[in-house]
Design a protein around this motif. Structure first.
Motif, PDB file in Angstrom:
ATOM      1  N   SER A  22      -2.269  -9.923  10.197  1.00 14.86           N
ATOM      2  CA  SER A  22      -2.878  -9.641   8.887  1.00 14.86           C
ATOM      3  C   SER A  22      -3.963  -8.647   9.516  1.00 14.86           C
ATOM      4  N   GLN A  23      -4.239  -7.942   8.530  1.00 11.29           N
ATOM      5  CA  GLN A  23      -5.253  -6.662   8.822  1.00 11.29           C
ATOM      6  C   GLN A  23      -6.659  -7.357   9.062  1.00 11.29           C
ATOM      7  N   ASP A  24      -7.510  -6.387  10.194  1.00  6.28           N
ATOM      8  CA  ASP A  24      -8.758  -6.954  10.593  1.00  6.28           C
ATOM      9  C   ASP A  24      -9.764  -6.014   9.940  1.00  6.28           C
ATOM     10  N   LEU A  25     -10.642  -6.754   8.997  1.00  6.91           N
ATOM     11  CA  LEU A  25     -11.580  -5.926   8.314  1.00  6.91           C
ATOM     12  C   LEU A  25     -12.343  -5.172   9.121  1.00  6.91           C
ATOM     13  N   GLU A  26     -12.756  -5.573  10.438  1.00  4.51           N
ATOM     14  CA  GLU A  26     -13.417  -4.752  11.322  1.00  4.51           C
ATOM     15  C   GLU A  26     -13.012  -3.318  11.456  1.00  4.51           C
ATOM     16  N   THR A  27     -11.818  -3.175  11.327  1.00  9.14           N
ATOM     17  CA  THR A  27     -11.200  -1.640  11.519  1.00  9.14           C
ATOM     18  C   THR A  27     -11.853  -0.616  10.624  1.00  9.14           C
ATOM     19  N   TYR A  28     -12.307  -1.092   9.335  1.00  7.50           N
ATOM     20  CA  TYR A  28     -12.597  -0.302   8.454  1.00  7.50           C
ATOM     21  C   TYR A  28     -14.235  -0.123   8.281  1.00  7.50           C
ATOM     22  N   THR A  29     -14.961  -0.759   9.295  1.00  9.18           N
ATOM     23  CA  THR A  29     -16.301  -0.640   9.470  1.00  9.18           C
ATOM     24  C   THR A  29     -16.912   0.849   9.170  1.00  9.18           C
ATOM     25  N   GLY A  30     -16.247   1.839   9.859  1.00 13.18           N
ATOM     26  CA  GLY A  30     -16.924   3.188   9.695  1.00 13.18           C
ATOM     27  C   GLY A  30     -16.424   4.322   8.820  1.00 13.18           C
ATOM     28  N   GLN A  31     -15.358   3.634   8.021  1.00 11.86           N
ATOM     29  CA  GLN A  31     -14.758   4.271   6.818  1.00 11.86           C
ATOM     30  C   GLN A  31     -15.760   4.626   5.665  1.00 11.86           C
ATOM     31  N   LYS A  32     -15.522   5.650   5.313  1.00 11.24           N
ATOM     32  CA  LYS A  32     -16.289   6.265   3.940  1.00 11.24           C
ATOM     33  C   LYS A  32     -15.180   6.502   2.911  1.00 11.24           C
ATOM     34  N   PRO A  33     -15.677   6.691   1.540  1.00  8.81           N
ATOM     35  CA  PRO A  33     -17.162   6.104   1.160  1.00  8.81           C
ATOM     36  C   PRO A  33     -17.318   4.748   1.353  1.00  8.81           C
ATOM     37  N   VAL A  34     -18.570   4.593   1.729  1.00  6.61           N
ATOM     38  CA  VAL A  34     -19.024   3.151   1.951  1.00  6.61           C
ATOM     39  C   VAL A  34     -19.012   2.068   0.565  1.00  6.61           C
ATOM     40  N   LEU A  35     -18.284   1.074   0.477  1.00  7.02           N
ATOM     41  CA  LEU A  35     -18.241   0.397  -0.561  1.00  7.02           C
ATOM     42  C   LEU A  35     -19.387  -0.283  -0.776  1.00  7.02           C
ATOM     43  N   ASP A  36     -20.168  -0.209  -1.717  1.00  2.00           N
ATOM     44  CA  ASP A  36     -21.143  -1.279  -2.338  1.00  2.00           C
ATOM     45  C   ASP A  36     -20.781  -2.013  -3.660  1.00  2.00           C
ATOM     46  N   LEU A  37     -20.402  -3.306  -3.623  1.00  5.77           N
ATOM     47  CA  LEU A  37     -19.511  -3.851  -4.742  1.00  5.77           C
ATOM     48  C   LEU A  37     -20.613  -3.911  -6.012  1.00  5.77           C
ATOM     49  N   ARG A  38     -21.914  -4.141  -5.794  1.00  5.29           N
ATOM     50  CA  ARG A  38     -22.979  -4.352  -6.708  1.00  5.29           C
ATOM     51  C   ARG A  38     -22.598  -2.957  -7.630  1.00  5.29           C
ATOM     52  N   SER A  39     -22.755  -1.850  -6.807  1.00 10.26           N
ATOM     53  CA  SER A  39     -22.933  -0.337  -7.459  1.00 10.26           C
ATOM     54  C   SER A  39     -21.414  -0.068  -8.008  1.00 10.26           C
ATOM     55  N   TYR A  40     -20.492  -0.406  -7.649  1.00 11.37           N
ATOM     56  CA  TYR A  40     -19.157   0.206  -8.012  1.00 11.37           C
ATOM     57  C   TYR A  40     -18.820  -0.652  -9.266  1.00 11.37           C
ATOM     58  N   PHE A  41     -18.951  -2.102  -8.930  1.00 12.27           N
ATOM     59  CA  PHE A  41     -18.667  -3.033 -10.111  1.00 12.27           C
ATOM     60  C   PHE A  41     -20.068  -3.162 -10.917  1.00 12.27           C
ATOM     61  N   ASN A  42     -20.351  -2.144 -11.686  1.00 12.93           N
ATOM     62  CA  ASN A  42     -21.477  -2.156 -12.379  1.00 12.93           C
ATOM     63  C   ASN A  42     -21.312  -1.149 -13.619  1.00 12.93           C
ATOM     64  N   GLY A  43     -21.173  -1.473 -14.785  1.00 16.88           N
ATOM     65  CA  GLY A  43     -20.758  -0.782 -15.872  1.00 16.88           C
ATOM     66  C   GLY A  43     -19.409  -1.007 -16.350  1.00 16.88           C
ATOM     67  N   THR A  44     -18.887  -0.208 -16.755  1.00 18.46           N
ATOM     68  CA  THR A  44     -17.531  -0.222 -17.330  1.00 18.46           C
ATOM     69  C   THR A  44     -16.311   0.304 -16.687  1.00 18.46           C
ATOM     70  N   LEU A  45     -15.263  -0.264 -16.407  1.00 13.97           N
ATOM     71  CA  LEU A  45     -14.011   0.107 -15.593  1.00 13.97           C
ATOM     72  C   LEU A  45     -12.991  -0.223 -16.259  1.00 13.97           C
ATOM     73  N   ASP A  46     -11.856   0.799 -16.060  1.00 11.35           N
ATOM     74  CA  ASP A  46     -10.397   0.346 -16.614  1.00 11.35           C
ATOM     75  C   ASP A  46      -9.641   0.142 -15.211  1.00 11.35           C
ATOM     76  N   ALA A  47      -8.549  -0.627 -15.447  1.00 12.35           N
ATOM     77  CA  ALA A  47      -7.718  -0.813 -14.303  1.00 12.35           C
ATOM     78  C   ALA A  47      -6.317  -0.697 -14.821  1.00 12.35           C
ATOM     79  N   TYR A  48      -5.436  -0.505 -13.864  1.00  5.91           N
ATOM     80  CA  TYR A  48      -4.007  -0.407 -14.365  1.00  5.91           C
ATOM     81  C   TYR A  48      -3.245  -0.992 -13.056  1.00  5.91           C
ATOM     82  N   GLY A  49      -2.367  -1.922 -13.425  1.00  8.36           N
ATOM     83  CA  GLY A  49      -1.742  -2.785 -12.309  1.00  8.36           C
ATOM     84  C   GLY A  49      -0.242  -2.967 -12.736  1.00  8.36           C
ATOM     85  N   ILE A  50       0.274  -3.555 -11.682  1.00  7.66           N
ATOM     86  CA  ILE A  50       1.606  -4.478 -11.678  1.00  7.66           C
ATOM     87  C   ILE A  50       1.618  -5.168 -10.963  1.00  7.66           C
ATOM     88  N   PHE A  51       2.488  -6.342 -11.334  1.00  5.76           N
ATOM     89  CA  PHE A  51       2.903  -7.571 -10.518  1.00  5.76           C
ATOM     90  C   PHE A  51       4.414  -7.452 -10.109  1.00  5.76           C
TER      91      PHE A  51
END
Length: 178
Positions: A22-51
């Protein structure tokens, strides 16, 4: 079809492969843009998906309207699903931010507590969901990865398994409304 898939997973559990990586989360440590869940999941979002099932065939398409807000370290993600067959579903996640980019979450159809952590532009999240199929409820494990692509777009890929046997994947694209 879903029931056969879940039953096949149970029968094949004794043949589960070992040594899966499985993937190792630590490999993403320096990746940008930096994800702040509280900032991203704040307000209204739309999502499109498949199973997709184990073979990669699309079984169901769906859209999600998300209304999200935070009060300190406590967040609510109110999700309204509309599926390609016309059915609808509601899920309300209640998230808690902990130190070191860790999060916990609960929802009515999640068994116990979901746990996750952010690093760089990625969020890794695991949980068990009570999934109704043909009048029965199966506990299915989710191995869920989210990747922030831009300040407005996040991609999500979640593997579903039962007894360590892969059942399928959920793929989503989130877009944050301005």
């Amino acid at each position: 079809m879903k029931r056969r898939l879940l039953l096949s997973a149970g029968a094949a559990a004794s043949l589960a492969l070992t040594g899966c990586a499985s993937q190792d989360l630590e490999t993403y440590t320096g990746q940008k843009p930096v994800l702040d869940l509280r900032s991203y999941f704040n307000g209204t979002l739309d999502a499109y998906g498949i199973f997709t099932d184990r073979s990669g065939a699309v079984v169901k398409r769906f859209t999600v309207l998300m209304v999200c807000n935070w009060n300190g370290n406590e967040g609510v993600l109110d999700e309204s699903f509309t599926y390609s067959d016309g059915s609808t579903q509601k899920r309300i996640w209640r998230l808690t931010q902990l130190p070191d980019g860790r999060y916990t979450g609960r929802a009515d159809d999640v068994v116990g507590e979901a746990t996750g952590q952010t690093r760089g532009n990625a969020f890794y999240w695991t949980y068990t969901m009570a999934l109704p199929v043909d009048g029965k409820v199966y506990e299915v494990q989710f191995d869920d990865w989210m990747y922030l692509m831009t300040d407005m777009v996040m991609l999500n890929k979640a593997s579903m398994s039962k007894f360590g046997f892969k059942l399928g994947e959920v793929t989503l694209a989130f877009t944050k409304r301005a």
